[in-house]
Design an enzyme around this catalytic site. Sequence first.
Site, PDB file in Angstrom:
ATOM      1  N   CYS A 139      46.054  -1.872   4.735  1.00  0.00           N
ATOM      2  CA  CYS A 139      45.470  -2.713   4.141  1.00  0.00           C
ATOM      3  C   CYS A 139      43.834  -1.248   3.866  1.00  0.00           C
ATOM      4  CB  CYS A 139      44.492  -4.136   4.148  1.00  0.00           C
ATOM      5  SG  CYS A 139      43.844  -4.047   6.254  1.00  0.00           S
TER       6      CYS A 139
ATOM      7  N   ASP B   1      48.299  -7.490  20.592  1.00  0.00           N
ATOM      8  CA  ASP B   1      47.843  -6.725  20.376  1.00  0.00           C
ATOM      9  C   ASP B   1      47.016  -6.064  21.838  1.00  0.00           C
ATOM     10  OD1 ASP B   1      45.930  -7.478  17.348  1.00  0.00           O
ATOM     11  OD2 ASP B   1      44.601  -6.317  19.037  1.00  0.00           O
TER      12      ASP B   1
ATOM     13  N   ASP C 273      48.471  -2.914  24.140  1.00  0.00           N
ATOM     14  CA  ASP C 273      48.579  -0.998  23.314  1.00  0.00           C
ATOM     15  C   ASP C 273      49.419  -0.927  22.369  1.00  0.00           C
ATOM     16  OD1 ASP C 273      47.847   1.191  22.277  1.00  0.00           O
ATOM     17  OD2 ASP C 273      46.194   1.927  23.874  1.00  0.00           O
TER      18      ASP C 273
ATOM     19  N   PRO D 201      45.060 -10.939  13.090  1.00  0.00           N
ATOM     20  CA  PRO D 201      44.510 -12.795  13.926  1.00  0.00           C
ATOM     21  C   PRO D 201      45.559 -13.590  13.310  1.00  0.00           C
ATOM     22  CG  PRO D 201      43.469 -12.188  11.910  1.00  0.00           C
ATOM     23  CD  PRO D 201      43.959 -11.132  12.408  1.00  0.00           C
ATOM     24  N   GLY D 202      47.269 -12.873  13.069  1.00  0.00           N
ATOM     25  CA  GLY D 202      47.844 -13.864  13.654  1.00  0.00           C
ATOM     26  C   GLY D 202      48.717 -14.087  11.729  1.00  0.00           C
ATOM     27  N   GLY D 203      47.974 -13.998  10.604  1.00  0.00           N
ATOM     28  CA  GLY D 203      48.882 -14.210   9.732  1.00  0.00           C
ATOM     29  C   GLY D 203      49.998 -14.307   9.258  1.00  0.00           C
TER      30      GLY D 203
ATOM     31  N   CYS E 274      50.448  -4.896  16.235  1.00  0.00           N
ATOM     32  CA  CYS E 274      48.972  -4.937  16.225  1.00  0.00           C
ATOM     33  C   CYS E 274      48.870  -6.772  15.196  1.00  0.00           C
ATOM     34  CB  CYS E 274      48.289  -4.120  14.899  1.00  0.00           C
ATOM     35  SG  CYS E 274      48.860  -2.695  16.021  1.00  0.00           S
ATOM     36  N   ALA E 275      48.901  -7.809  15.956  1.00  0.00           N
ATOM     37  CA  ALA E 275      49.446  -8.818  15.403  1.00  0.00           C
ATOM     38  C   ALA E 275      48.040  -9.578  15.161  1.00  0.00           C
ATOM     39  CB  ALA E 275      49.928  -9.532  16.074  1.00  0.00           C
TER      40      ALA E 275
ATOM     41  N   ASP F 120      51.266  -2.740  11.323  1.00  0.00           N
ATOM     42  CA  ASP F 120      50.173  -3.388  10.944  1.00  0.00           C
ATOM     43  C   ASP F 120      48.599  -2.664  11.183  1.00  0.00           C
ATOM     44  OD1 ASP F 120      49.065  -4.400   7.650  1.00  0.00           O
ATOM     45  OD2 ASP F 120      48.168  -6.086   9.255  1.00  0.00           O
TER      46      ASP F 120
END
Length: 426
Positions: A378, A281, A308, A260-262, A257-258, A326
């Site tokens: 998060c 993603d 997915d 925006p890529g951080g 679930c990458a 994540d």
Amino acid sequence: MKTNNPKKTTARSLALESLIALERDGRYSNLEINSALVASSLGGADRGLYTRLVYGVTERRITLDYIIGKYSRLPAKDLDPDVRCALRMGLYQLVWMDRIPEHAAVGESAGLVAKRSTGFVNAILRSFLRDGKRIDLPDRTADYMTYLSVAYSVPRDLCELLHTSVGDEIEPLLEAMNREPQIALRVNRLKLSVEEAAAKVGGTVSDIAPDIVKVLSLDDTVKAGIEEGLWFVQDEASRITAVSVGAKPGETVVDTCACPGGKSFSMAIDMNNTGKLYSFDLHKNKLSLIKSGAEKLGITMIETGCRDAREPDESLIGTADRVLCDAPCSGLGVIAKKPDIRYKDLSQVGRLPEIQYPVLCGAAAYVKDGGTLVYSTCTINRAENEEIAEKFLAEHPEFTLESMRTFYPHRDGCDGFFCAVMTKKS
């Protein structure tokens, strides 16, 4: 909406328009702020004032409406949108912005509304001033949750949910959620050292997360470095999650679930840009963020894909040394940065575990024997964190728990987040 001066766009008039739009359309404040600033002609100081007002009023909405209710015959929810938002802005400046002269906070706020409402706004703000800007909070002993809700501007049901997580630490947690967070930069060690980066930006090196430098603002030097790919914004919590994966040069890693890529960028740098990192993603339109970000940072090992997470790529099953899941979550750990999150419908939050568990199971399929699986969020909601990890371990005996921890803003000084590290038996 008709104002006293409809032709002149100021920081306050634009903030009023944005606050009304946020209530009407249900947009996130960061998106509204970005689009409004792009379309406006506001200069530096005015842009800062506009941003502070929109974020601040959004953050303190419950407290502000409580104050309005003490001085108005009608509760805030029954007032016209322009009057309600102008009062919120005026009160916010009086209580939380010491550098704004009181006469400016009152006069400018009253001047934003239609002439028929100017006197009403002016009267309420001046009455509040005459009372010494005193806020008579609800009795904490009679109804502690209502007191918390008004004092910290957090919905009562969310106060109750958070109380189940931290108990007597609820007030320090809520206070931390209303504190302006520092900006953390993940240093791109492919281009420079942490010490060199700290010297360039005049920042301090994090004592809890490797390769992080903390700064007070996104000044021109910081922005220039972001454009050059010397660093990117990544909270200490996010960095710690990436570190927990343990990605090493030459390995195969999957980030399910990458966007925006951080975290993908952070792991790729840990891998010295060697090996293979698949960044998947569900949202195809967001994958361009990863591609452009990787290019800017000089990362060439990332392969993106729209997928997915609940339906893993069959060609990669059982091939990854390390997998990061994540998962999509309620975001309750990042309220300090995204104040809108506090107003989420908790019934929607309650349905998230139904998504998170199959997402974790899908991620687990990529892990090879002896490999590592990391589940992270998060949020600080046990139902999305420990309960998901515990259920997974109970139903997947081939995985063993290495570590599991929830980080809290008031304890750890970073975003609230959860991280469980698991190993698949060989």
